[in-house]
Write an enzyme that holds these catalytic residues in place. Structure first.
Site, PDB file in Angstrom:
ATOM      1  N   HIS A 278      43.190  33.936  47.952  1.00  0.00           N
ATOM      2  CA  HIS A 278      42.335  33.005  47.213  1.00  0.00           C
ATOM      3  C   HIS A 278      43.006  32.621  45.882  1.00  0.00           C
ATOM      4  O   HIS A 278      43.098  31.444  45.532  1.00  0.00           O
ATOM      5  CB  HIS A 278      40.966  33.659  46.972  1.00  0.00           C
ATOM      6  CG  HIS A 278      40.093  32.908  46.025  1.00  0.00           C
ATOM      7  ND1 HIS A 278      39.061  32.109  46.437  1.00  0.00           N
ATOM      8  CD2 HIS A 278      40.103  32.824  44.665  1.00  0.00           C
ATOM      9  CE1 HIS A 278      38.478  31.570  45.377  1.00  0.00           C
ATOM     10  NE2 HIS A 278      39.087  31.984  44.293  1.00  0.00           N
ATOM     11  N   GLU A 279      43.512  33.612  45.177  1.00  0.00           N
ATOM     12  CA  GLU A 279      44.185  33.328  43.892  1.00  0.00           C
ATOM     13  C   GLU A 279      45.454  32.503  44.120  1.00  0.00           C
ATOM     14  O   GLU A 279      45.798  31.638  43.328  1.00  0.00           O
ATOM     15  CB  GLU A 279      44.517  34.629  43.161  1.00  0.00           C
ATOM     16  CG  GLU A 279      43.310  35.485  42.789  1.00  0.00           C
ATOM     17  CD  GLU A 279      42.255  34.723  42.020  1.00  0.00           C
ATOM     18  OE1 GLU A 279      42.609  33.823  41.230  1.00  0.00           O
ATOM     19  OE2 GLU A 279      41.060  35.009  42.218  1.00  0.00           O
ATOM     20  N   HIS A 282      44.811  28.882  44.196  1.00  0.00           N
ATOM     21  CA  HIS A 282      44.732  28.258  42.862  1.00  0.00           C
ATOM     22  C   HIS A 282      46.131  27.966  42.342  1.00  0.00           C
ATOM     23  O   HIS A 282      46.395  26.937  41.742  1.00  0.00           O
ATOM     24  CB  HIS A 282      44.055  29.215  41.868  1.00  0.00           C
ATOM     25  CG  HIS A 282      42.585  29.367  42.089  1.00  0.00           C
ATOM     26  ND1 HIS A 282      41.749  28.307  42.286  1.00  0.00           N
ATOM     27  CD2 HIS A 282      41.790  30.475  42.124  1.00  0.00           C
ATOM     28  CE1 HIS A 282      40.504  28.754  42.439  1.00  0.00           C
ATOM     29  NE2 HIS A 282      40.515  30.066  42.358  1.00  0.00           N
ATOM     30  N   GLU A 358      37.156  26.191  43.732  1.00  0.00           N
ATOM     31  CA  GLU A 358      36.923  27.533  44.265  1.00  0.00           C
ATOM     32  C   GLU A 358      36.633  27.486  45.772  1.00  0.00           C
ATOM     33  O   GLU A 358      37.095  28.345  46.517  1.00  0.00           O
ATOM     34  CB  GLU A 358      35.753  28.204  43.538  1.00  0.00           C
ATOM     35  CG  GLU A 358      36.028  28.500  42.070  1.00  0.00           C
ATOM     36  CD  GLU A 358      37.179  29.476  41.862  1.00  0.00           C
ATOM     37  OE1 GLU A 358      37.490  30.247  42.785  1.00  0.00           O
ATOM     38  OE2 GLU A 358      37.781  29.445  40.779  1.00  0.00           O
TER      39      GLU A 358
HETATM   40 ZN   LIG Z   1      39.006  31.458  42.304  1.00  0.00          ZN
END
Ligand SMILES: [Zn+2]
Length: 425
Positions: A278-279, A282, A358
């Site tokens: 997930h990171e 980003h 997100e």
């Molecule tokens: Zn996030």
């Protein structure tokens, strides 16, 4: 007149407080919609009775504190103007030194100190609440140390900004907001660049991952996402909190992904890999840069509006505020108040963009790891560890949530899980 304005401002704040309280504790319905009951997003399926009760209680009070704190700041700046305190701070500076910048430094220290004292009770209540519910594990001394670091960093930055800002206002009444914005661009980028190496280490220790076996797995994942390996760090948070987190920070060669050690302690490897993926999303999709660009754009509009509003307010109520014109250093509380109001007013927009990013990061992560079981349980653990509300009230979501709600996040993963099962069979 000033007295009357002050009275009405306090009254308005108290009324607002009751209204928010009523909304959060009585009006807003946080129960789960029927179709989600019994699903994996239903906290009743992964929290015990005590956790369920505590998370409701804790979130309600946290939300209340959130909505009370920004308007409290506005009220304090407003009262600092009306009571003539701002004028007094300026005079104290004048009485102490002849140096122009020395006077600014003294004015800003008084203003910062006074506003800090006035907002301290609320910050202390917030810290204490988080201790009571066993989210924060930080001792008072350690918390106070962080507060002091905060205070001095803010003071240092404010000093530079204010000295330059009032110079610009004096030089150009019409276009100071534009020059201020132009200078804020390199300043913001510089702060973002040094944040992970100069500022963050003042609060916590950062180091490469301790668990080497896990590190290998993460680097393998990073390799697939084409992220250089020296950009993954662990931070010691266990002595401060029980909550779990990971984040992306810094720009250019200082950009990095940071994992709280609490996350590493509490989640298994597959769950951590999902959080990491997930990171990485980003990182790969450059969300931070989009965020900075958005922030700079908003601040251009914000500074323009602040300039217009300051002129108008001072021409209308200059007497009550005890300021003659915007170039007067004593008008700083007005500047800060307007800017803070605009930031609050624009937060639904920035939160909306952030929630979109997100959601994208969640999708990227689940497609990359393809392990819905680990993904869903990691979010369940996250909610449990932070006692967070799975389905917050609408206004809380709009003003406070930079992430989709856990209800949305978990149910999207569940959809993925169902699709995957159908594909496999
Ligand atoms: Zn996030």
């Amino acid at each position: 007149m000033a007295r009357k304005m002050g009275f009405y401002a306090v009254l308005a704040y108290v009324l607002y407080g009751f209204l928010v309280y009523w909304y959060l504790f009585y009006l807003a319905d946080t129960s789960l919609p029927f179709e989600y009951q019994g699903s994996k997003a239903d906290p009743a399926t992964f929290m015990d009775g005590r956790e369920l009760m505590l998370s409701e209680e804790y979130s309600k009070v946290r939300n209340l504190l959130f909505f009370l704190s920004a308007p409290l700041e506005w009220l304090i700046y407003f009262l600092i103007l009306l009571t003539g305190l701002s004028k007094a701070f300026k005079k104290w500076g004048k009485d102490t030194t002849k140096n122009k910048y020395g006077r600014v430094a003294i004015y800003v220290i008084w203003l910062s100190f006074f506003s800090y004292l006035a907002t301290f009770p609320l910050s202390y209540i917030s810290y204490n609440l988080s201790r009571t519910y066993n989210i924060s594990t930080q001792s008072f001394a350690s918390w106070m140390k962080d507060e002091l670091i905060d205070f001095w960093i803010n003071y240092g930055m404010m000093l530079v900004i204010v000295a330059v800002l009032y110079l610009l206002i004096k030089k150009s009444r019409r276009f100071w907001w534009l020059f201020a914005w132009l200078l804020s661009v390199p300043f913001t980028l510089f702060i973002m660049f040094v944040q992970p190496i100069l500022i963050d280490p003042l609060y916590n220790d950062f180091y490469p991952l301790k668990d080497k076996e896990l590190e290998t797995k993460i680097l393998e994942l990073a390799n697939r996402a084409e992220i250089p390996s020296e950009h993954v760090f662990e931070v010691n948070m266990a002595e401060k909190t029980n909550a779990l987190n990971a984040y992306v920070t810094g720009i250019g060669s200082n950009s990095r992904i940071v994992l709280w050690d609490t996350t590493l302690n509490r989640l298994n490897d597959d769950q951590i890999l999902f959080i990491m993926a997930h990171e990485m999303a980003h990182y790969v999709e450059k969300h931070l840069y989009i965020g900075i660009a958005g922030y700079l754009l908003l601040s251009l509009v914000g500074l323009y509006l602040t300039a217009r509003l300051m002129n108008w307010l001072i021409s209308r109520w200059g007497n009550e505020f005890k300021i003659k014109d915007p170039g007067d250093l004593a008008s700083l509380p007005l500047f800060l108040m307007i800017l803070s109001m605009l930031a609050f007013a624009s937060s639904p927009l920035s939160n909306f963009v952030s929630r979109y990013q997100e959601a994208r990061a969640d999708r990227y992560a689940i497609e990359m790891t393809d392990n819905p079981e680990a993904a869903i349980t990691s979010f369940q653990e996250l909610s449990k560890a932070g006692l967070s509300q799975v389905n917050p009230p609408l206004l809380v979501k709009i003003f406070r949530y930079g992430h989709p709600t856990m209800l949305e996040r978990i149910s999207r993963l569940e959809e993925y899980e169902v699709k995957k099962r159908n594909n496999d069979s």
